[in-house]
Motif scaffolding. Structure first.
Motif, mmCIF file in Angstrom:
data_model
loop_
_atom_site.group_PDB
_atom_site.id
_atom_site.type_symbol
_atom_site.label_atom_id
_atom_site.label_comp_id
_atom_site.label_asym_id
_atom_site.label_seq_id
_atom_site.Cartn_x
_atom_site.Cartn_y
_atom_site.Cartn_z
ATOM 1 N N GLU A 1 44.983 15.763 42.206
ATOM 2 C CA GLU A 1 44.193 15.813 43.433
ATOM 3 C C GLU A 1 43.417 14.511 43.581
ATOM 4 O O GLU A 1 42.560 14.185 42.761
ATOM 5 C CB GLU A 1 43.218 16.991 43.382
ATOM 6 N N VAL A 2 43.751 13.745 44.608
ATOM 7 C CA VAL A 2 43.088 12.465 44.840
ATOM 8 C C VAL A 2 42.799 12.277 46.319
ATOM 9 O O VAL A 2 43.451 12.866 47.181
ATOM 10 C CB VAL A 2 43.933 11.261 44.355
ATOM 11 N N LYS A 3 41.830 11.438 46.583
ATOM 12 C CA LYS A 3 41.512 11.006 47.942
ATOM 13 C C LYS A 3 41.866 9.530 48.006
ATOM 14 O O LYS A 3 41.472 8.742 47.147
ATOM 15 C CB LYS A 3 40.016 11.220 48.211
ATOM 16 N N VAL A 4 42.647 9.135 48.998
ATOM 17 C CA VAL A 4 43.062 7.749 49.161
ATOM 18 C C VAL A 4 42.167 7.101 50.204
ATOM 19 O O VAL A 4 42.055 7.590 51.326
ATOM 20 C CB VAL A 4 44.550 7.672 49.586
ATOM 21 N N VAL A 5 41.514 5.992 49.810
ATOM 22 C CA VAL A 5 40.569 5.316 50.692
ATOM 23 C C VAL A 5 40.912 3.835 50.759
ATOM 24 O O VAL A 5 41.006 3.164 49.731
ATOM 25 C CB VAL A 5 39.118 5.481 50.161
ATOM 26 N N PHE A 6 41.104 3.317 51.970
ATOM 27 C CA PHE A 6 41.334 1.886 52.165
ATOM 28 C C PHE A 6 39.992 1.175 52.098
ATOM 29 O O PHE A 6 39.039 1.574 52.766
ATOM 30 C CB PHE A 6 41.991 1.615 53.529
ATOM 31 N N THR A 7 39.913 0.102 51.309
ATOM 32 C CA THR A 7 38.695 -0.711 51.253
ATOM 33 C C THR A 7 38.841 -1.955 52.123
ATOM 34 O O THR A 7 37.851 -2.554 52.505
ATOM 35 C CB THR A 7 38.366 -1.122 49.800
ATOM 36 N N ASN A 8 40.073 -2.346 52.409
ATOM 37 C CA ASN A 8 40.384 -3.402 53.387
ATOM 38 C C ASN A 8 41.851 -3.221 53.770
ATOM 39 O O ASN A 8 42.452 -2.200 53.436
ATOM 40 C CB ASN A 8 40.063 -4.806 52.868
ATOM 41 N N SER A 9 42.456 -4.202 54.423
ATOM 42 C CA SER A 9 43.816 -4.011 54.937
ATOM 43 C C SER A 9 44.896 -3.972 53.856
ATOM 44 O O SER A 9 46.008 -3.520 54.120
ATOM 45 C CB SER A 9 44.163 -5.094 55.954
ATOM 46 N N THR A 10 44.586 -4.410 52.625
ATOM 47 C CA THR A 10 45.595 -4.375 51.561
ATOM 48 C C THR A 10 45.179 -3.540 50.356
ATOM 49 O O THR A 10 46.029 -3.130 49.583
ATOM 50 C CB THR A 10 45.910 -5.805 51.050
ATOM 51 N N VAL B 1 43.449 -0.331 48.220
ATOM 52 C CA VAL B 1 43.256 1.114 48.310
ATOM 53 C C VAL B 1 42.640 1.596 47.011
ATOM 54 O O VAL B 1 42.970 1.117 45.938
ATOM 55 C CB VAL B 1 44.618 1.824 48.518
ATOM 56 N N GLN B 2 41.749 2.555 47.121
ATOM 57 C CA GLN B 2 41.214 3.221 45.939
ATOM 58 C C GLN B 2 41.715 4.655 45.924
ATOM 59 O O GLN B 2 41.727 5.326 46.959
ATOM 60 C CB GLN B 2 39.686 3.237 45.945
ATOM 61 N N LEU B 3 42.141 5.108 44.752
ATOM 62 C CA LEU B 3 42.476 6.510 44.553
ATOM 63 C C LEU B 3 41.289 7.127 43.841
ATOM 64 O O LEU B 3 40.944 6.726 42.727
ATOM 65 C CB LEU B 3 43.736 6.658 43.700
ATOM 66 N N LEU B 4 40.654 8.093 44.490
ATOM 67 C CA LEU B 4 39.437 8.696 43.968
ATOM 68 C C LEU B 4 39.685 10.133 43.529
ATOM 69 O O LEU B 4 40.347 10.896 44.236
ATOM 70 C CB LEU B 4 38.328 8.671 45.028
ATOM 71 N N ARG B 5 39.123 10.480 42.383
ATOM 72 C CA ARG B 5 39.164 11.868 41.919
ATOM 73 C C ARG B 5 38.197 12.689 42.765
ATOM 74 O O ARG B 5 37.371 12.128 43.494
ATOM 75 C CB ARG B 5 38.740 11.927 40.455
ATOM 76 N N PRO B 6 38.263 14.024 42.656
ATOM 77 C CA PRO B 6 37.332 14.861 43.426
ATOM 78 C C PRO B 6 35.857 14.532 43.164
ATOM 79 O O PRO B 6 35.029 14.670 44.054
ATOM 80 C CB PRO B 6 37.665 16.283 42.974
ATOM 81 N N ASN B 7 35.529 14.050 41.949
ATOM 82 C CA ASN B 7 34.135 13.700 41.647
ATOM 83 C C ASN B 7 33.788 12.278 42.106
ATOM 84 O O ASN B 7 32.752 11.748 41.763
ATOM 85 C CB ASN B 7 33.838 13.869 40.159
ATOM 86 N N ARG B 8 34.693 11.641 42.867
ATOM 87 C CA ARG B 8 34.537 10.321 43.478
ATOM 88 C C ARG B 8 34.636 9.166 42.483
ATOM 89 O O ARG B 8 34.301 8.032 42.809
ATOM 90 C CB ARG B 8 33.228 10.209 44.275
#
Length: 164
Positions: A2-11, A13-20
């Motif tokens: 279970e991950v949240k995918v977050v773009f930090t800029n156009s190239t 990406v951070q994959l974050l666990r549920p605890n961020r």
């Protein structure tokens, strides 16, 4: 996984666990237009949430990321792949273990056979290959020596990990 995918800029990406906490940071080979970033993120989350099973076993997080990378590069709407920048210790252990297992199998050695040749406990060797424990340099050198592999194998692992 279970991950949240977050773009930090156009190239990037951070994959974050549920605890961020950060599981991995990835960099796409080409910039992703802002209007497509949400679609990329969603597709990656879906792919990571549905791990592929190989021989009845669920893939480790490293294998899941490799699988997502392959699927993204083949997907007609997302013809882009990423390279790994930073991963946490869990993924690094899983990757090193998977590489050791691959070499052991290429050498047609059983787990017990390698344990005997290297003088390393069978149970510990199994944990190393499954990425459950870190492998120290002395143990890694004993394993490589038992499989008749040069120490530059460690450099190759590092280079492969960066390429993904």
């Amino acid at each position: 996984m279970e991950v949240k995918v977050v773009f930090t800029n156009s190239t990037d990406v951070q994959l974050l666990r549920p605890n961020r906490t950060i599981l991995a940071e990835l960099r796409f080979r080409q910039p992703i237009p802002t209007e497509k970033q949400k679609s990329y993120a969603h597709l990656m989350e879906v792919l990571l949430d549905q791990p592929k099973r190989v021989r009845g076993k669920e893939q480790n997080p490293w294998q899941q990321l490799e699988n997502v990378n392959k699927k993204l590069s083949l997907h007609k709407d997302f013809p882009n792949s990423f390279q790994r920048l930073v991963t946490d210790n869990e993924l690094t252990r899983a990757y090193i273990g998977a590489q050791l297992r691959s070499v052991r199998r290429k050498r047609k050695l059983s787990l017990r056979g390698l344990a005997h040749l290297s003088g390393i406990d069978y149970g510990n060797l199994s944990k190393i290959e499954n990425g459950n424990v870190s492998v120290g340099l002395d143990v890694l050198c004993r394993l490589l020596q038992a499989m008749d592999i040069h120490l530059d194998f460690i450099e190759k692992i590092a280079l492969d990990k960066v390429k993904l």
